[in-house]
Write a protein that holds these residues in place. Structure first.
Motif, PDB file in Angstrom:
ATOM      1  N   ASP A 292     -21.529  -7.039 -17.646  1.00  0.00           N
ATOM      2  CA  ASP A 292     -20.704  -7.007 -18.871  1.00  0.00           C
ATOM      3  C   ASP A 292     -20.812  -8.347 -19.581  1.00  0.00           C
ATOM      4  O   ASP A 292     -20.016  -9.172 -18.926  1.00  0.00           O
TER       5      ASP A 292
ATOM      6  N   ARG B  69     -19.881  -9.140 -22.688  1.00  0.00           N
ATOM      7  CA  ARG B  69     -19.063  -9.147 -23.868  1.00  0.00           C
ATOM      8  C   ARG B  69     -17.701 -10.183 -23.798  1.00  0.00           C
ATOM      9  O   ARG B  69     -17.223 -10.131 -22.936  1.00  0.00           O
TER      10      ARG B  69
ATOM     11  N   PHE C 173     -19.355  -3.187 -29.029  1.00  0.00           N
ATOM     12  CA  PHE C 173     -20.641  -3.613 -28.282  1.00  0.00           C
ATOM     13  C   PHE C 173     -21.692  -3.306 -29.626  1.00  0.00           C
ATOM     14  O   PHE C 173     -21.618  -2.351 -30.307  1.00  0.00           O
TER      15      PHE C 173
ATOM     16  N   SER D 270     -24.435  -6.933 -24.547  1.00  0.00           N
ATOM     17  CA  SER D 270     -24.034  -8.221 -25.368  1.00  0.00           C
ATOM     18  C   SER D 270     -22.691  -8.245 -25.934  1.00  0.00           C
ATOM     19  O   SER D 270     -22.101  -7.377 -26.246  1.00  0.00           O
ATOM     20  N   SER D 271     -22.363  -9.608 -26.171  1.00  0.00           N
ATOM     21  CA  SER D 271     -21.093  -9.891 -26.880  1.00  0.00           C
ATOM     22  C   SER D 271     -20.803  -9.431 -28.321  1.00  0.00           C
ATOM     23  O   SER D 271     -21.916  -9.389 -29.016  1.00  0.00           O
ATOM     24  N   VAL D 272     -19.807  -8.853 -28.698  1.00  0.00           N
ATOM     25  CA  VAL D 272     -19.447  -8.538 -30.060  1.00  0.00           C
ATOM     26  C   VAL D 272     -18.865  -9.831 -30.948  1.00  0.00           C
ATOM     27  O   VAL D 272     -19.062  -9.792 -32.024  1.00  0.00           O
TER      28      VAL D 272
ATOM     29  N   GLY E 292     -20.715 -15.952 -28.368  1.00  0.00           N
ATOM     30  CA  GLY E 292     -20.361 -15.516 -27.171  1.00  0.00           C
ATOM     31  C   GLY E 292     -20.723 -16.827 -26.108  1.00  0.00           C
ATOM     32  O   GLY E 292     -21.609 -17.695 -26.439  1.00  0.00           O
TER      33      GLY E 292
ATOM     34  N   GLU F  14     -25.151 -15.605 -23.772  1.00  0.00           N
ATOM     35  CA  GLU F  14     -25.139 -15.000 -25.027  1.00  0.00           C
ATOM     36  C   GLU F  14     -25.387 -16.130 -26.190  1.00  0.00           C
ATOM     37  O   GLU F  14     -25.974 -15.994 -27.262  1.00  0.00           O
TER      38      GLU F  14
END
Length: 378
Positions: free
Chosen positions: A80, A82, A194, A237-239, A243, A248
């Motif tokens: 994870d 994010r 996400f 992936s990061s929102v 990131g 990221e």
């Protein structure tokens, strides 16, 4: 005589939290009084077996889980990555967990398939690291994807995106795009949670793009996730816009340079009203105005608040747009990846796997496999 299910009340509470559903919402789905569900949750009363099975179905829980001594640990099966800024996001939703599980089932099947076919590992998966100069990685991605051969002159951004997806699949990457969990239109994915994820497997790499995002933003996500494949980094992936975990930021830089190279972008950028630049630069780079706005952010031409406002307005326009659901078979190809679909239908029609099993993998009825195979070859 009515038989009651000796379910664990703790599991009832956990299942409600896990599905992010209130007692009232579940009661409405079950057509019972909310007090009844509260009684199950506290252990004052037990549901009948039928009620317990219906409850499990509505909260997307295997029926047997209701009888466990304690709730199992739900975890993402890939890293994870994010963040918002540098802080991790909240626990992943059930929709995200189930989507990752479903995609991993496809990925595992396809990995076994290509190995059985005698294919070796793909040389570009994990061939670079986050220490590789961004332009060096971009150059390799563009060469392997054959960007120069696509000849984007005159292509709209969506046509350019479709061409890149096709090239990625030709290289052996499964590109899956969906805005719902499986085929359940009542379980939408949340773009605020996400925007995509990657599985960087050397035999069966996968890129997943959240179809609930604005179409104009998905091209950036596609290249971002492909960058994860090139550096061998699996994960959701990061929102966030910037990131900071798990490469990221690096993958954002790769996507930006791939789609709108810094040197040429700065040459074309004109001072004044920043939005006045969008149409012309969008045409020059054959990407959406959203991608141009994203590149303007990374190069310091606009601030994060300005970009976020632009993105949210674009997302609002997309959500408010009306239109049909599109072709069933075209949607199935998008949600499964064309490459994966061809492999599964070929194996099913040749008798190497059961039509029933092929239907489960593709999320379509066994009776439609043959027609789907025909549609894929049109």
């Amino acid at each position: 005589m009515t038989q009651y299910a000796q379910v664990n009340p703790e599991i009832i509470s956990w299942a409600l939290d896990r599905a992010r559903l209130s007692v009232d919402a579940v009661a409405q789905k079950l057509h019972v009084n909310p007090d009844r569900v509260s009684e199950w949750e506290t252990g004052v009363r037990r549901p009948t077996f039928k009620q317990a099975m219906n409850f499990a179905n509505k909260v997307y829980l295997p029926f047997g889980y209701l009888f466990l001594a304690q709730p199992p640990k739900d975890q993402l099966q890939i890293p994870d990555l994010r963040t918002v800024g540098s802080e991790p996001l909240q626990e992943p939703s059930l929709a995200l967990l189930d989507t990752v599980r479903s995609v991993l089932q496809k990925q595992v099947w396809y990995q076994e398939y290509v190995i059985d076919q005698g294919e070796g590992p793909l040389p570009f998966v994990g061939a670079f690291t986050t220490k590789t100069p961004v332009r060096q990685l971009v150059a390799d991605m563009q060469r392997r994807l054959g960007v120069d051969d696509i000849d984007p002159h005159g292509l709209r951004w969506d046509e350019y995106q479709a061409a890149l997806v096709s090239r990625a699949e030709t290289m052996g990457i499964l590109v899956i795009r969906s805005g719902i969990v499986g085929n359940n239109t009542h379980r939408p994915l949340d773009v605020q949670e996400f925007r995509g994820f990657a599985i960087a497997d050397a035999w069966a790499p996968v890129v997943f793009i959240n179809g609930k995002d604005a179409p104009t933003a998905r091209l950036f996500t596609l290249i971002h996730e492909l960058a994860h494949i090139w550096i061998g980094s699996s994960g959701v992936s990061s929102v966030g816009i910037s990131g900071e975990r798990g490469g990221e930021r690096y993958c954002n830089q790769v996507a930006a340079e791939f789609l709108a190279p810094e040197k040429r972008f700065l040459q074309l950028w004109k001072t004044g009203d920043w939005e006045a630049n969008l149409p012309e630069l969008s045409r020059q780079f054959h990407v959406s105005q959203m991608v141009i706005a994203r590149r303007a952010l990374t190069l310091g031409k606009i601030d994060e608040a300005t970009y976020r406002n632009h993105y949210l307005n674009e997302l609002k326009r997309f959500n408010e747009a009306t239109g049909g659901g599109g072709s069933f078979y075209r949607n199935a190809k998008t949600k499964n990846s064309e490459r994966f679909s061809r492999a599964v239908t070929a194996e099913a029609l040749s008798g190497h796997i059961l039509l029933r099993d092929a239907g489960k993998l593709l999320g379509i009825s066994p009776g439609k496999i043959a027609q789907y195979a025909k549609e894929l070859n049109r």
